[in-house]
Every structure is written in C-alpha cells, then in structure tokens.
Write a protein that holds these residues in place. Structure first.
Motif, PDB file in Angstrom:
ATOM      1  N   LYS A  29     -49.142  37.299  85.388  1.00  0.00           N
ATOM      2  CA  LYS A  29     -49.169  35.592  85.783  1.00  0.00           C
ATOM      3  C   LYS A  29     -47.400  35.446  86.052  1.00  0.00           C
ATOM      4  O   LYS A  29     -46.563  35.048  85.491  1.00  0.00           O
ATOM      5  CB  LYS A  29     -49.349  34.870  84.146  1.00  0.00           C
ATOM      6  CG  LYS A  29     -50.770  34.834  83.180  1.00  0.00           C
ATOM      7  CD  LYS A  29     -50.919  34.113  82.680  1.00  0.00           C
ATOM      8  CE  LYS A  29     -50.595  32.910  82.575  1.00  0.00           C
ATOM      9  NZ  LYS A  29     -51.357  32.561  80.913  1.00  0.00           N
ATOM     10  N   VAL A  30     -47.327  34.521  86.515  1.00  0.00           N
ATOM     11  CA  VAL A  30     -46.106  33.612  86.850  1.00  0.00           C
ATOM     12  C   VAL A  30     -45.621  31.963  87.038  1.00  0.00           C
ATOM     13  O   VAL A  30     -46.425  31.586  87.701  1.00  0.00           O
ATOM     14  CB  VAL A  30     -45.359  33.350  88.837  1.00  0.00           C
ATOM     15  CG1 VAL A  30     -44.270  33.673  88.841  1.00  0.00           C
ATOM     16  CG2 VAL A  30     -45.737  35.568  88.831  1.00  0.00           C
ATOM     17  N   THR A  31     -45.155  31.837  86.158  1.00  0.00           N
ATOM     18  CA  THR A  31     -45.060  30.348  85.637  1.00  0.00           C
ATOM     19  C   THR A  31     -43.667  29.992  85.732  1.00  0.00           C
ATOM     20  O   THR A  31     -42.544  29.676  85.240  1.00  0.00           O
ATOM     21  CB  THR A  31     -44.849  30.215  83.157  1.00  0.00           C
ATOM     22  OG1 THR A  31     -46.139  31.282  83.238  1.00  0.00           O
ATOM     23  CG2 THR A  31     -44.939  28.893  83.148  1.00  0.00           C
ATOM     24  N   PHE A  32     -43.832  28.505  86.126  1.00  0.00           N
ATOM     25  CA  PHE A  32     -42.889  27.776  86.896  1.00  0.00           C
ATOM     26  C   PHE A  32     -42.328  26.378  86.211  1.00  0.00           C
ATOM     27  O   PHE A  32     -43.545  25.980  85.143  1.00  0.00           O
ATOM     28  CB  PHE A  32     -43.037  27.208  87.977  1.00  0.00           C
ATOM     29  CG  PHE A  32     -43.055  27.788  89.395  1.00  0.00           C
ATOM     30  CD1 PHE A  32     -44.627  29.240  89.894  1.00  0.00           C
ATOM     31  CD2 PHE A  32     -42.210  28.062  90.206  1.00  0.00           C
ATOM     32  CE1 PHE A  32     -44.484  29.910  90.602  1.00  0.00           C
ATOM     33  CE2 PHE A  32     -42.152  29.152  91.322  1.00  0.00           C
ATOM     34  CZ  PHE A  32     -43.662  29.937  91.630  1.00  0.00           C
TER      35      PHE A  32
END
Lengths: 114, 112
Positions: free
Chosen positions: A101-104
């Motif tokens: 996952k990529v969390t901003f």
C-alpha cells in the motif's frame, strides 16, 4: 492504520529562500518513502528513499530519511516561483498479506513570491 | 511517463446514479491504486489491487467497489453516487517493491 503527517501545512517564502518540509510516518512494514510535487494536475515524482542517512539530490532539491526516528525532510534551496506547488510525502508499506500500500500525507502547500 | 490513462477526465452525474471510472495501463505493473483527493485531506486510498481479481480496501472504501479482470484495467464504481463523493480521483500504478508509483491525470467527478 498507516499514518503520514506533513508539516507545515503551508508556507509562503520569497524567491531565493531555503525551505525545509517535514514528513513523519507510522506504517506497518515500511518499504520506502516517496516525495511528489503536485501543481495543477497529477503528482510528479521527485524522490524515493529506502535507506537511512543517504541524501538524495536533484538540482536544488534534496531529501533524507531517518528510519529510526521515522521522518524525512525535503529541502529546496534558492527557491524559484516555479517551485510553488503542493509537496506530497508518501510511504510504501505492506498490509497483513504482504501486499503493498502507498499512504499519502495531506501535503505542504508552498508559495514562492518574487 | 508511464502509460496510464484515466477515463473520463471529467464527469457530472446525479445523486443516486451509478458511475464507473476506468484506469488503463500499458506497463504491465502489478499494483494499481485508486485515490481521491479533497482539500485538507490529501490523497486518500480507496481501493487497491495486487493482481487480477485481487483487490483490497483502503481507508475510504465505503460506497465504492472495484474490479480488475485484466492486468491493464482497474475499474472504480460508485454504486449510488452521493454529493460527498464529489472529488478528484487519481489512479496510480506501481511495479513492486522499491518502484515508484506513477499517476494518471485524474478524473474530476461532480455529483449534483
């Protein structure tokens, strides 16, 4: 839940100033930290960092990661009006299944005035 | 830049109607993500996919569903659009660990 916090939320500087943008994170199974620049449209990639203490540089921009203290900084020297944008920090981690996952963060809005 | 396209780029729809947004990639990347971007919230993950027919929920998945029947396409469906889903939607793709994410140009959706 993964969390990315950026500071400041916004700042206004004059051309030629140096700025430092901050990003702290809490993420499960950290893989990488990424910085993006967003003007009117889609975010564009600046840096990816995976190792502590190694500075990445591209022209007037540089970034460093501290995996022990869970933060990164993005420095911009000799700012120009073209640097005005929202700078986004993102962290890549793995979920419970090992998938990425990529969390901003919410971003730092930088305005450079002449 | 990576071959990633979103369609439509702009859409206005009425409350209660279903809407499907499409993300298409030509990079054969494994991971695909849907985000929404709203003032004060940054980019929030809606759903993501790690392979054909393999998807999982992000932090704001309520009211959204996704499908990935082919590597190149990742569809986001708003089952019954609400005004709170007015937003800019971004698709992103990523090859795997240590690889940066590439973004599509975004879809501006307005629900009236």
């Amino acid at each position: 839940e993964d969390k990315v916090v950026q500071s400041p939320l916004s700042l206004v500087v004059h051309e030629g100033d140096t700025v430092t943008l901050n990003c702290s994170y809490e993420v499960t199974n950290f893989r990488s930290l990424l910085w993006y620049k967003q003007e009117k449209k889609a975010p564009t990639f600046l840096f990816m960092l995976t190792s502590s203490g190694i500075e990445k540089k591209s022209g007037r921009l540089s970034s460093i990661l501290d995996k022990k203290e869970l933060f990164s900084i993005l420095n911009i020297t000799a700012t120009q009006t073209g640097d005005s944008a929202v700078y986004l920090c993102a962290v890549g981690g793995s979920d419970s299944g090992g998938y990425q996952k990529v969390t901003f963060g919410t971003g730092t809005k930088l305005q450079v005035i002449p | 830049d990576a071959g990633i396209t979103q369609s439509p780029r702009h859409k206005v729809t009425e409350t209660g109607t279903p809407v499907t947004l499409r993300c298409h990639q030509t990079e054969n990347h494994r991971y695909m993500y849907w985000y929404r971007q709203d003032p004060g919230h940054g980019l929030r993950l809606i759903h993501y996919s790690y392979g054909v027919k393999d998807t999982d929920k992000g932090e704001v998945s309520d009211g959204y569903s996704v499908s990935r029947s082919k590597t190149e396409d990742f569809l986001l469906t708003l089952e019954s659009a609400t005004s709170s889903q007015t937003s800019v939607y971004f698709c992103a793709i990523r090859g795997g660990q240590g690889v940066r994410a590439f973004f599509g140009q975004g879809t501006r959706l307005t629900v009236v």
